[in-house]
Design a protein around this motif. Structure first.
Motif, short mmCIF file in Angstrom:
data_model
loop_
_atom_site.label_atom_id
_atom_site.label_comp_id
_atom_site.label_asym_id
_atom_site.label_seq_id
_atom_site.Cartn_x
_atom_site.Cartn_y
_atom_site.Cartn_z
N ILE A 173 0.85 -1.20 0.00
CA ILE A 173 0.00 0.00 0.00
C ILE A 173 0.88 1.24 0.00
O ILE A 173 1.90 1.31 0.68
CB ILE A 173 -0.93 0.00 1.24
N PHE A 209 -5.98 -1.08 1.12
CA PHE A 209 -6.62 -0.23 2.14
C PHE A 209 -7.54 -1.02 3.06
O PHE A 209 -8.20 -0.44 3.92
CB PHE A 209 -7.39 0.91 1.45
N PRO A 235 -4.41 1.85 7.34
CA PRO A 235 -4.48 3.17 6.69
C PRO A 235 -4.81 4.30 7.69
O PRO A 235 -4.36 5.43 7.50
CB PRO A 235 -5.60 3.01 5.66
N GLN A 251 -5.25 7.65 2.31
CA GLN A 251 -6.56 7.48 1.67
C GLN A 251 -6.34 6.94 0.26
O GLN A 251 -5.31 7.21 -0.37
CB GLN A 251 -7.32 8.81 1.58
N PRO A 252 -7.30 6.17 -0.25
CA PRO A 252 -7.20 5.70 -1.63
C PRO A 252 -7.11 6.88 -2.60
O PRO A 252 -7.57 7.98 -2.31
CB PRO A 252 -8.49 4.90 -1.85
#
Length: 637
Positions: free
Chosen positions: A513, A545, A608, A614-615
């Protein structure tokens, strides 16, 4: 009955009854002593004891009032606490006595041997010549008077120099040699069940009819001549602190102020001004090298203000500074300080002083500590500018005028304080913040204005002192966010291809990630990264995430990572870090996982959230601070 009544010789039974009806007659000086004995009874006492009592010893029976050793005795017994008897001595000081030896008694009576000789005579065998005073009889009378007063705890009933509240919410001002109560000056002593002992004289307020209106304005003009980071606002807060410092014992909350400024900002001159306004030595405890025990031992039962200079960050004095800051926090709310004594008995002390600490730099402190003090910072004086010239006599006169003004307006204090507290709460302050800054603003208002302020006026000042103005000086992250910042930035020992990874980079690699700030992805395989994390009591499960970080409840390597932090715990014990991680939004208790061959229970938190990621395409959102309040923030209550 005497031998002259009917010419009959009194029987032994009659003499015995007469002696029992005046038991103190054979012990001169005892409380209640002094009932007349017949000559035959005195003859009988002399024959059986070898000593002849006088016709009257000490005051008549029942004549002494509670606490008096004899009628109108200047020395008064207060009571007993443990093995200690407490007295108000000849000079009005409170004295604790364990051993009633001759020198101690004489000192308590101010060296008045003539008075002791009058009440506790030692005579020759025939009783005709007084040769001194009887220490044993004086000691017995003193101890009896103290015991009859019952248990007396100085912590609860002793009030020294400073301001205090009476039962009706009015102010009692203890100025050392006199007590001001309800507009009248009284000698030190007992008022409404509290004892106000005599002490060295400190400045008194001016007469009620003295002109005091311009004093606070003149002081404000002096304070505004320094360069404050927030201008007039900081000057107002310092004015409020000086008023609070004079009346600390009468306040529910005693504000704490920390004054900082580099060399050349006039900080030393400002300290001198504060000292003169508050009354100088005796009315203010000032030091540049104090310790917490020295402070509470010096203050004792007093509510005098404390100003400490040069409270600088120092590795070698870290524990000393921590203890001083903790003591200042306890004083703010009137906390009970308990310490062990050299005699293996606990000592109690209730702190009721306003503290002002000053330094070039503030030592590192917890955010909840910083949020409970007013941080006032001085900037460099302008080119060629100098600190104002301070005239000590003028500053002392201003201080006396402020005392008078606050006393005259004390009836408005409660209403004024609540108006400012409500206004500050409306601008985002917590209850404690409203206490801290509401007290400072309300006291400044009491000094500068003649009437109770309107809500609109209070809101104007609350806007200037809105919560964001204070929090700009303090990192307002939650405890779990501070833990995440501390833990995720730790670097683990293993090196991989010349790179030493942080916990955060290993977590990102294990979850596959995110990227580093420079856009690079962690150059380590997820399985390898998780293997390194596992050795330190950490484990990533899931990818992207949806990944979660599992943190062991107990782990020796994790303890090492958090050593010297507030979240540390010794190996083998459940880590303090667990308490903090439970507060992470989405945290869950997890079944055990194997770390180093042993099955250990864990807590699972969204990775996260810890990394504040955050995505892609999602707008970053600020940390969620709307959850349940941090219990640590209410520790002082």
């Amino acid at each position: 009955m005497t031998a002259g009544e009917g010419g009959k010789k009194p029987s032994l039974r009659v003499l015995k009854g007469e002696l029992e009806s005046a038991p103190e007659a054979a012990a001169p000086g005892g409380q209640g002593a002094g009932q007349e004995l017949s000559d035959k009874a005195r003859d009988h006492v002399e024959k059986t004891t070898g000593k002849r009592p006088g016709k009257r010893q000490g005051p008549p029976s029942g004549d002494a009032r509670p606490g008096e050793i004899w009628r109108d005795c200047p020395v008064k017994a207060l009571g007993v606490h443990g093995a200690t008897s407490w007295y108000v001595d000849w000079l009005g000081q409170v004295r604790d006595v364990r051993k009633h030896d001759r020198d101690t008694i004489l000192h308590i009576f101010g060296g008045r041997e003539d008075v002791l000789r009058q009440h506790y005579k030692r005579t020759t065998k025939g009783g005709d010549v007084v040769i001194g005073w009887d220490q044993a009889k004086a000691a017995a009378a003193m101890q009896r008077a103290a015991a009859e007063q019952g248990i007396w705890n100085p912590l609860q009933r002793l009030r020294g120099l400073g301001a205090w509240l009476d039962g009706d919410g009015g102010v009692i001002l203890h100025c050392g040699d006199a007590i001001l109560h309800r507009g009248e000056w009284r000698d030190p002593g007992e008022i409404d069940g509290y004892v106000y002992p005599s002490d060295a004289r400190i400045p008194r307020p001016l007469a009620p009819d003295a002109k005091t209106e311009g004093a606070a304005g003149k002081l404000m003009a002096y304070l505004e001549s320094w360069r404050w980071q927030r201008g007039e606002l900081d000057a107002i807060l310092l004015l409020g602190w000086m008023g609070c410092a004079m009346f600390g014992g009468a306040l529910r909350w005693r504000p704490l102020v920390w004054l900082t400024g580099d060399a050349g900002t006039g900080k030393s001159t400002l300290q001198d001004l504060i000292g003169h306004v508050l009354g100088g030595e005796g009315a203010l405890l000032q030091s540049s090298d104090a310790t917490a025990p020295s402070l509470w031992q010096t203050l004792g039962c007093k509510s005098l203000p404390v100003a400490l200079d040069e409270v600088e960050p120092d590795v070698d004095a870290r524990s000393k500074l921590t203890a001083i800051i903790k003591f200042a926090r306890q004083a703010a709310s009137g906390g009970l300080v308990m310490r062990g004594g050299a005699d293996h008995k606990g000592q109690e002390f209730r702190a009721r002083s306003c503290f002002l600490l000053s330094s070039i730099l503030r030592p590192a402190m917890l955010d909840q500590d910083l949020s409970r003090m007013a941080l006032l910072e001085l900037d460099q004086l302008g080119r060629g500018a100098k600190s104002p010239v301070i005239r000590p006599d003028e500053m002392r006169r201003i201080g006396q005028a402020l005392r008078t003004r606050i006393l005259l307006r004390w009836g408005d204090w409660g209403e004024t304080l609540e108006l400012y507290r409500a206004a500050l709460a409306g601008k985002g302050h917590s209850a404690r913040g409203a206490d801290q800054f509401g007290t400072l603003l309300a006291m400044a208002d009491l000094c500068l204005r003649d009437t109770v302020p309107t809500p609109a006026w209070c809101e104007t000042w609350a806007e200037k002192l809105a919560a964001h103005v204070i929090t700009d000086q303090v990192d307002q992250a939650r405890d779990w966010q501070r833990l995440a910042g501390h833990l995720l930035t730790q670097q683990l020992d293993p090196w991989r291809k010349g790179v030493r990874y942080s916990v955060a980079s290993l977590c990102m690699a294990a979850a596959d990630i995110g990227t580093f700030k420079d856009g690079r992805a962690p150059s380590i395989e997820p399985q390898e990264a998780n293997g390194i994390l596992r050795d330190s009591g950490l484990l990533v499960e899931g990818r992207g995430f949806e990944a979660r970080l599992l943190v062991a409840n107990r782990h020796a390597q994790l303890s090492k990572l958090l050593e010297n932090s507030i979240w540390w715990a010794p190996p083998g014990q459940t880590g303090v870090w667990m308490q903090s991680l439970r507060r992470v939004p989405g945290a869950e208790a997890s079944a055990g996982r194997r770390f180093g061959g042993f099955n250990v229970r864990c807590i699972s938190v969204p990775l996260p959230t810890l990394l504040e990621l955050q995505p892609e395409g999602d707008e970053p959102s600020p940390p969620d601070l709307s959850g349940p309040p941090d219990p640590a923030e209410d520790w002082i209550d």
